[in-house]
Motif scaffolding. Structure first.
Motif, mmCIF file in Angstrom:
data_model
loop_
_atom_site.group_PDB
_atom_site.id
_atom_site.type_symbol
_atom_site.label_atom_id
_atom_site.label_comp_id
_atom_site.label_asym_id
_atom_site.label_seq_id
_atom_site.Cartn_x
_atom_site.Cartn_y
_atom_site.Cartn_z
ATOM 1 N N LEU A 87 0.780 -1.339 0.112
ATOM 2 C CA LEU A 87 -0.010 0.260 -0.105
ATOM 3 C C LEU A 87 0.803 1.166 0.039
ATOM 4 O O LEU A 87 0.580 2.223 -0.670
ATOM 5 N N ARG A 88 2.058 1.366 0.678
ATOM 6 C CA ARG A 88 2.704 2.523 0.954
ATOM 7 C C ARG A 88 3.642 2.972 -0.371
ATOM 8 O O ARG A 88 4.060 3.836 -0.675
ATOM 9 N N ALA A 114 0.899 1.302 9.824
ATOM 10 C CA ALA A 114 1.482 2.678 10.168
ATOM 11 C C ALA A 114 2.219 3.300 8.967
ATOM 12 O O ALA A 114 2.662 4.326 8.704
ATOM 13 N N TRP A 115 3.106 1.978 8.194
ATOM 14 C CA TRP A 115 3.751 2.404 7.093
ATOM 15 C C TRP A 115 3.019 3.166 6.167
ATOM 16 O O TRP A 115 3.883 4.107 5.346
ATOM 17 N N GLN A 135 8.909 1.374 15.018
ATOM 18 C CA GLN A 135 9.087 2.507 15.721
ATOM 19 C C GLN A 135 10.187 3.495 15.196
ATOM 20 O O GLN A 135 9.977 4.437 15.462
ATOM 21 N N THR A 136 11.211 2.880 14.608
ATOM 22 C CA THR A 136 12.372 3.726 14.004
ATOM 23 C C THR A 136 11.822 4.514 12.921
ATOM 24 O O THR A 136 12.005 5.810 12.590
ATOM 25 N N ASP A 137 11.013 3.865 11.971
ATOM 26 C CA ASP A 137 10.353 4.577 10.876
ATOM 27 C C ASP A 137 9.605 5.545 11.504
ATOM 28 O O ASP A 137 9.595 6.714 10.815
ATOM 29 N N LEU A 138 8.672 5.500 12.287
ATOM 30 C CA LEU A 138 7.722 6.382 12.626
ATOM 31 C C LEU A 138 8.689 7.512 13.341
ATOM 32 O O LEU A 138 8.041 8.822 13.153
#
Length: 186
Positions: A87-88, A114-115, A135-138
């Motif tokens: 999706l992203r 959340a991606w 968590q690191t991506d966010l």
């Protein structure tokens, strides 16, 4: 229970969706009176998974290219690594998700979903949770990541995993029943 009568909710997903993260919240929203529509970049059906095992196929009710966020009261993004990753990378899906934030509408995202929110550029300054590996991506996208069962931030509802579905669904119902949130933004 009919808290969500006259509310339309889009579930945006594609192949690789974590099946229970679709079926659990969908059942709860429908029980609360919502009309739920499966929206996808795929034209016919979406293949669900139970972690790494193939699950059920679900009929696509509306192609994302024909979907208009103005026709819905809320958006739910189920997880699943492959689903979220696909999706992203789909510009139409990302734009559809972002439009809900622009219209101040409630959005729910569980697990890896959340991606899509990171790609849509809507997490900066927000507090949310997800599957821990995100968590690191966010954080890199400007979000504050916390390890909680469910987090609500101005109409954005997030959870970590299938075990959180009861709390996730309950908060989704509450936020959708409240309607648009002025502080929800892109």
């Amino acid at each position: 229970m009919s808290q969500l009568t006259d509310k339309r909710v889009a579930f945006l997903m594609t192949d690789g969706v974590e099946q229970v993260e679709y079926t659990g919240p969908r059942a709860a929203l429908e029980e609360a009176g919502a009309t739920v529509v499966l929206v996808s970049p795929k034209p016919d059906s979406v293949q669900g998974f139970n972690h790494v095992d193939k699950g059920d196929a679900f009929a696509v009710e509306l192609p994302v290219g024909q979907a208009d966020s103005a026709d819905f009261d809320a958006l739910v993004l189920p997880g699943g690594v492959v689903n979220a990753d696909d999706l992203r990378t789909d510009p139409t899906s990302v734009a559809f998700a972002k439009a809900f934030f622009e219209q101040h509408k409630p959005v729910g995202a569980i697990c890896h979903a959340a991606w899509t929110l990171v790609e849509a550029g809507v997490v900066d300054g927000r507090t949310l949770t997800s599957w821990p590996s995100l968590q690191t991506d966010l954080r890199n996208a400007g979000a504050t990541w916390v390890d909680h069962e469910v987090v609500t931030d101005k109409g954005l509802v997030t959870s970590r995993k299938p075990d959180d579905i009861p709390a996730f669904a309950s908060k989704l119902i509450e936020e959708i029943a409240e309607g648009p949130h002025g502080a929800q933004h892109a």
